[in-house]
Design an enzyme around this catalytic site. Structure first.
Site, PDB file in Angstrom:
ATOM      1  N   ASP A 288       3.456 185.321   4.219  1.00  0.00           N
ATOM      2  CA  ASP A 288       2.853 186.627   4.506  1.00  0.00           C
ATOM      3  C   ASP A 288       1.970 186.461   5.747  1.00  0.00           C
ATOM      4  O   ASP A 288       0.794 186.087   5.657  1.00  0.00           O
ATOM      5  CB  ASP A 288       2.015 187.068   3.293  1.00  0.00           C
TER       6      ASP A 288
ATOM      7  N   HIS B 146       6.570 179.569  31.837  1.00  0.00           N
ATOM      8  CA  HIS B 146       6.955 180.689  30.986  1.00  0.00           C
ATOM      9  C   HIS B 146       8.076 181.497  31.622  1.00  0.00           C
ATOM     10  O   HIS B 146       9.079 181.816  30.991  1.00  0.00           O
ATOM     11  CB  HIS B 146       5.728 181.572  30.748  1.00  0.00           C
TER      12      HIS B 146
ATOM     13  N   LYS C  54      -5.116 184.312  19.844  1.00  0.00           N
ATOM     14  CA  LYS C  54      -3.714 184.769  19.797  1.00  0.00           C
ATOM     15  C   LYS C  54      -2.783 183.583  20.075  1.00  0.00           C
ATOM     16  O   LYS C  54      -1.730 183.438  19.449  1.00  0.00           O
ATOM     17  CB  LYS C  54      -3.496 185.894  20.827  1.00  0.00           C
TER      18      LYS C  54
HETATM   19  C1  MEV Z   1       0.565 184.006  25.167  1.00  0.00           C
HETATM   20  O1  MEV Z   1       1.403 184.400  24.114  1.00  0.00           O
HETATM   21  C2  MEV Z   1      -0.590 183.173  24.666  1.00  0.00           C
HETATM   22  C3  MEV Z   1      -1.651 182.838  25.705  1.00  0.00           C
HETATM   23  O2  MEV Z   1      -2.112 184.017  26.336  1.00  0.00           O
HETATM   24  C4  MEV Z   1      -2.773 182.135  24.977  1.00  0.00           C
HETATM   25  C5  MEV Z   1      -3.998 181.897  25.824  1.00  0.00           C
HETATM   26  O3  MEV Z   1      -4.238 182.636  26.819  1.00  0.00           O
HETATM   27  O4  MEV Z   1      -4.767 180.998  25.450  1.00  0.00           O
HETATM   28  C6  MEV Z   1      -1.080 181.954  26.790  1.00  0.00           C
END
Ligand code: MEV
Length: 422
Positions: free
Chosen positions: A276, A374, A260
């Site tokens: 896309d 973050h 992700k």
């Molecule tokens: C958050 O959008 C993405 C992370 O969770 C990716 C990861 O854990 O490697 C920080």
């Protein structure tokens, strides 16, 4: 709202559709205004892109800096809602630069179109017969897109396979198509539909699905980079990233989040450049599972000098001709900022950003943790959601960071308190 059936709705002009929806769902004037604003996309273009259009939804567009890919510098447009991603990519690219930046290669813009044939009396014979008529089938496919063929693309090969399925055996023919600078779904689907009657006749069966495969494993990009150990926080952090990768390699629960993080970068560039992104996600995750186990799209190891070496390999089905890359003026402008001249160049940049993004996430996770940076960036979002506007956004955000209380309830209190004092 009592009834979602809306006969004739699709025929209303866009503004009337929005009025109708506002009436039915009780939207305020401000909410209507927010939806009616189609941002960099003219409303008449939006209205033709999809169906039942009532407005637009704009996202911030950030520019990731410091990227050096195959010896060339890039400013990378990224559209997404999540804080830290653009900053993370830029920081990763800055560290990678010290060792020359990213090296990316690709396997060419090759997609697969599948033609499913059911009710085949002799599947193995049908498979052999289909392959025996390869030249005719490819000729028919290529007649559909003379332009693509004149540019060196087109249907290049044909496979056939017999599948044992829950409804019995079936034959699947696969067109292997070089789609040039297009993502290729339209070209491939047109070719698959055109050759289906011929294949049906050869196989003595019924052609059912004729569609591109999003497991684009012939359209791979491979990116690599070296991250200097001291620039990334020391050998302990290098070991931490390698262990984080080992965790993802061993455990699908972690691997989903690992991948992700890669897609945070890939998809953000994809949205900015009118791609896309559903196809990109489908390609990425199906490729990650190709061995039968869900695996990371990247690998991380330590080199002889103790530096970190990252590699990414994934499908990247993107295009510069056709689709929103052409019709969305903001996407066109983003592609201009990036300076990508071919679909391959765009794919290679996206691979580098995916690798950079994964590095940024793993480096943070293996050192100070993800929340510190973050939440600091997220504090402005929290302030806005609590009602802060203008200068107050930064003042409230700063106070929450100082107090280490980046929470909606505290933001609300601060907005009330500080608004009174103004
Ligand atoms: C958050 O959008 C993405 C992370 O969770 C990716 C990861 O854990 O490697 C920080």
């Amino acid at each position: 709202m009592t009834d979602s059936q809306m006969p004739g709705f699709h025929k209303l002009p866009m503004s009337e559709k929005l009025k109708e929806i506002a009436k039915m769902t009780g939207l305020t004037e401000d909410e209507v205004k927010a939806l009616a604003n189609t941002g960099g996309l003219p409303s008449d273009v939006a209205d033709r892109m999809i169906e039942n259009v009532v407005g637009g939804l704009t996202m911030p567009l950030g520019i990731a800096t410091n990227f050096r890919i195959n010896g060339k510098d890039y400013l990378v447009p990224m559209a997404l809602e999540e804080p830290s991603v653009v900053a993370g990519a830029s920081k990763a690219a800055k560290i990678a630069r010290e060792k020359g930046g990213f090296t990316v290669t690709n396997t060419g813009p090759v997609m697969i179109g599948q033609i499913q044939i059911v009710n085949v009396p002799q599947p193995e014979k049908a498979k052999a017969d289909i392959l025996g008529r390869k030249a005719d089938i490819l000729k028919k496919a290529n007649e559909q897109d003379p332009m693509l063929v004149s540019l060196g693309g087109g249907a290049k090969d044909l496979n056939a396979k017999v599948l044992a399925t829950i409804t019995g055996p079936m034959v699947v023919a696969e067109l292997i198509v070089n789609t040039g600078d297009a993502m290729g779904a339209n070209a491939v689907n047109t070719m698959a539909e055109a050759v289906a009657p011929m294949i049906e006749e050869i196989a003595h069966g019924d052609a059912l699905l004729k569609i591109i495969s999003n497991l684009a494993d012939r359209r791979l990009v491979r990116a690599s980079a070296v991250f200097e150990k001291d620039a990334m926080g020391g050998e302990g952090v290098v070991d931490g990233v390698v262990n984080a990768y080992a965790f993802a390699d061993a455990d699908p629960y972690r691997c989903a989040t690992h991948n992700k993080g890669i897609m945070n970068g890939v998809v953000a560039v994809g949205i900015a450049c009118g791609q896309d992104i559903r196809a990109l996600e489908a390609g990425a995750h199906s490729y990650a599972s190709k061995t039968g186990r869900y695996k990371p799209l990247t690998t991380w190891e330590k080199d002889a000098e103790g530096n970190l070496v990252g590699k990414l390999e994934m499908p990247m089905a993107v295009g510069l001709v056709g689709g929103a890359a052409r019709t969305h003026p903001a996407a066109r402008a983003a592609i201009k900022i990036l300076g990508a001249k071919t679909a391959i160049e765009l794919a290679e940049v996206m691979a580098a950003v995916g690798l950079a993004q994964n590095f940024a996430a793993l480096r943070a996770l293996a050192s100070e943790g993800i929340q510190k940076g973050h939440m600091k960036l997220h504090s402005r979002n929290v302030a806005v959601s609590a009602g802060a506007t203008g200068e107050l956004i930064d003042v409230v955000a700063k106070r929450m960071v100082e107090e280490k209380k980046i929470r909606f309830d505290r933001a609300k209190e601060l907005v009330e308190e500080l608004s009174k004092n103004r």
